[in-house]
Motif scaffolding. Structure first.
Motif: not given
Length: 316
Positions: A6, A104-105, A171-172, A247-248, A250, A253
C-alpha cells in the motif's frame, strides 16, 4: 493494489500542493513552434511579453527586409545572411487534471491520482513563474471544476484546492459508476476556451480514450501547444509470477491469480497494446506524450522529460 505494498501517497492536501512551488522553478516547457516569419526592425514590442528573441541565421531569401541582413556574417561567407527574430507573446495555460476512480491505483510510491496532482501543480507554479496566466480543469467521474486563467498566486492556490478536494474524495468504497466519457467531456470544455495560442497540459492515464479523444486533441493542437502527461503505474509491466492479488474498482472486486501464466500474459498484452496505441497517437498528432510513473518521485521525472521534449523540438 496489493495490501502489502500500500503506497503512502494515497491522498494529497492543498498545503502539500502549494509547497511544490519551490520544486517547479527549474522546469522548462517545450517552446512554442517557430513561425519563421521575418520581423522588420528591432523596436520594442508594445505587447506584454519578452520582446524579440534571436532565433537563427539563415540565407537571404527574396522578399526579406534588407535591414535584417547580418553584414558581418555576410562578409565572412560572401553570401547574404539574415538574422531571424521571434516575438514572444503571452501564452495562457490550462492544466487538465484527471481525478477519476481509475486514477486511484498505486503499487509503490503513490496513487496515480496523487502523481497527477503533483505534476499539475508543478506545471502550474512554473507557468505562473514565467509570467503567464494559468488556470485549469479538474475532473472526476461526476464533476468538472474550472479555474479560469489568471496571473496570480491566488488562482494557482484555488486550482490546488480543487485538485485536493477531488483527490480527497477518492476512496476504495467508491460507489458511483465509472465515467470514461468524462475525459472527452472535459477536453470539449477546454476546446471551448482555448481557441488559439494557449498552452494545454493534459494529465491523465487516458482511460476511456477513443477516436473522439484523438479528434479533440487534434483540433486543440492545431492552434495551441498541447502536452500530454501520461500517468502510469509500472505494476502491470512487471507482474509478480506467484501469488494472488485482489483489485477493486470501487464497488466491485476481482481476484487475479498471477501464478497462472495465461492471466499474466493477458494483463501484459493489454498493458503493452495500450502503450503502443498511445505512442501511435503521439506520432500521428505530433504531441509530446510524457510518461510519468506513480512509483517514482514526480518532480525529477517531469524535469527530465520536459528537457528531452524541448531538445527534440529544437532539433526539428
Amino acid at each position: 493494489m496489493p495490501a502489502s505494498q500500500a503506497p503512502y501517497g494515497i491522498h494529497v492536501t492543498t498545503e502539500q500542493l502549494v509547497a511544490l512551488e519551490a520544486r517547479a522553478r527549474d522546469l522548462s516547457f517545450v517552446q512554442k513552434s517557430r513561425s519563421h516569419q521575418q520581423l522588420a526592425g528591432r523596436m520594442q514590442s508594445s505587447m506584454r511579453g519578452r520582446g524579440l528573441t534571436f532565433e537563427e541565421l539563415r540565407d537571404y531569401l527574396p522578399g526579406d527586409d534588407i535591414r535584417s541582413i547580418d553584414w558581418r556574417v555576410t562578409a565572412r561567407t560572401n553570401k547574404p545572411v539574415v538574422r531571424v527574430y521571434s516575438e514572444e507573446k503571452e501564452r495562457p495555460a490550462l492544466v487538465v487534471v484527471d481525478q477519476r476512480i481509475n486514477m486511484f491505483f498505486g503499487s509503490r510510491r503513490a496513487m496515480k491520482s496523487v502523481t497527477a496532482a503533483e505534476a499539475a501543480m508543478l506545471c502550474a507554479w512554473r507557468i505562473l513563474g514565467s509570467g503567464d496566466r494559468v488556470g485549469g480543469f479538474v475532473f472526476n467521474d461526476t464533476d468538472i471544476d474550472e479555474v479560469r486563467p489568471h496571473r496570480s498566486r491566488e488562482a494557482v492556490i484555488t486550482l490546488a484546492g480543487k485538485i485536493a478536494a477531488q483527490n480527497g474524495s477518492l476512496d476504495a468504497g467508491f460507489s458511483e459508476p465509472p465515467s470514461p466519457a468524462s475525459l472527452d467531456m472535459t477536453l470539449q470544455r477546454v476546446a471551448s476556451i482555448a481557441h488559439h495560442d494557449h498552452l494545454v497540459i493534459v494529465i491523465t492515464d487516458f482511460d476511456g480514450h477513443s477516436a473522439a479523444t484523438r479528434d479533440i486533441l487534434l483540433r486543440l493542437s492545431g492552434r495551441n501547444d498541447v502536452i500530454c502527461i501520461l500517468v502510469y503505474d509500472p505494476f502491470l509491466l512487471d507482474l509478480p509470477t506467484s501469488g494472488d492479488i485482489v483489485v477493486s474498482g470501487g464497488g466491485l472486486q476481482a481476484e487475479l491469480p498471477l501464478r497462472r501464466a495465461d492471466v499474466r500474459q493477458a494483463i501484459d498484452t493489454f498493458a503493452r497494446d495500450r502503450g503502443r496505441e498511445l505512442r501511435d497517437w503521439q506520432r500521428e498528432l505530433g504531441l509530446p506524450m510524457l510518461p510519468v510513473s506513480a512509483a517514482e518521485e514526480t518532480a525529477p521525472q517531469l524535469r527530465r522529460l520536459l528537457e528531452q521534449a524541448a531538445w527534440r523540438q529544437r532539433r526539428r
